[in-house]
Design a protein around this motif. Sequence first.
Motif, short mmCIF file in Angstrom:
data_model
loop_
_atom_site.label_atom_id
_atom_site.label_comp_id
_atom_site.label_asym_id
_atom_site.label_seq_id
_atom_site.Cartn_x
_atom_site.Cartn_y
_atom_site.Cartn_z
N UNK A 155 1.01 -1.46 -0.37
CA UNK A 155 0.31 -0.07 0.20
C UNK A 155 0.81 1.29 -0.24
N UNK A 156 1.72 0.92 0.51
CA UNK A 156 2.41 2.17 0.63
C UNK A 156 3.54 2.88 -0.06
N UNK A 157 3.71 1.55 -1.52
CA UNK A 157 4.52 2.16 -2.79
C UNK A 157 3.47 1.78 -4.00
N UNK A 158 2.38 1.14 -3.92
CA UNK A 158 1.40 1.36 -4.84
C UNK A 158 0.24 1.76 -4.76
N UNK A 159 -0.23 1.71 -3.29
CA UNK A 159 -1.29 1.92 -2.60
C UNK A 159 -2.49 0.54 -4.09
#
Length: 446
Positions: free
Chosen positions: A244-248
């Motif tokens: 979630x932090x890097x790709x949502x």
Amino acid sequence: MPTPQLTASPTTTPPPPAVLDVSVWTGTGWTDHQDVLIEDGTVTGIRDHRPGSPGLDGSGAHLLPGFVNTHTHLQQATCRGVGEGQPLLAWLLSVGEHMASVTPESAYLATVAGALEGLRSGTTTLVEHLWPHPSREVHAALLRGLEDVGVRALVGRGIADRPDPSRRWGFDPRLMEPLEDVLAHVDELVAGTRGSRTTPALAVPNPRSLTPEGLRAVAGFAGERDLRISIHLLETETDDVMCREHTGRGAVQYLDEAGFLSDRVLAVHGVALSGEDIRVLADRGAALSHNPVSNMRLGSGVAPVPALLAAGVPVGLGVDGAASNDRQDMLETLRTTAYVQRATHRRADLLGFADVVAMAVDGAGGVLGLPRRPGGGVTVGTPADLTLVRFDRDFGCLPVREPGAALLTTGSPRIVDTVMVDGEVVVRDGRSTRIDEDRLVAALRA
């Protein structure tokens, strides 16, 4: 330094043509006084006992198919206890230091030790999830170890294309090589193992280790060659947090949008799966490897096994590597699978022997491309991968009021008398017929 010589003197004893006068697990119950016929490594018939027939004496014993350990890391058999008491990411870094220093000699020794330990608990097939490693000699040593022990195996060749020394968003760059080189090596492994008991596969450390391009390349490569893929997935919430932090997107959505999930994918652990994640796995036909002892040892949590089964996700059982479980004991895994779910759901009637043994024998068999054994019973037309147990080898199992209940609640490797793979006796009287166990012990001590 050459790899150790651990093989025993070759035996000339031919494979037995039958297991005689034995109590057979059919998948729904035990049938006493049966002869299980074997020809060319295959179970060819099950009949009422005929006295005087040639074969292996099974009187007083119980016969069931060998277990399928759907997840292990054999190379960890020489680093037991590493990272004890550390959370998952810290533990991964500790184990990673040992994996970075693996040699062909240590790989061979660890493979023999781990595979034989599994055999002696009734495991006839294992799914080895290799960490990525650039050394062809290390892979060759592992394959030689499997061949020497005689176990059946799916060997997942480790693969990653996103470097990150912290392991948070990628994999240890010291152990990585270009994706095209790894895939070319897999083709070599396929050619080199043809006709053996070993089947190559692909092993992805976790969703964070492959870019979207890498995920698509691995999925396409496996589809073209009918290979299986195993991937650590949501052992903790870290996969979701990092994705979630890097790709949502969450980890399952990240994999699914890359077209990675399919009916050839074995997800491992799945402790932090959401209801929507489970639905996606079910829709794509993926299976899950449940590793309860490892999940408890590392404080990861409890996988939602009843919800997975209710949704139609096939669930197999795994032991995991010796650095996160410490034993390759599938009987312990059967018992823990039942007990941890009963404790979590506060239901003593959850996951009895028939349910758990079906998972251990056939739970993920369809996704792994293995011969199906409905209900986990001895099945005509399947390979003679069989385990013969004698409860009187361990007085802690006696008296036996019901064999399945005794196996589930008290079974240990001590009761495993004979193990057959392809009809060949590879364990007799609890000891390997192929490996000199005294030499193995001496090598491990050294």
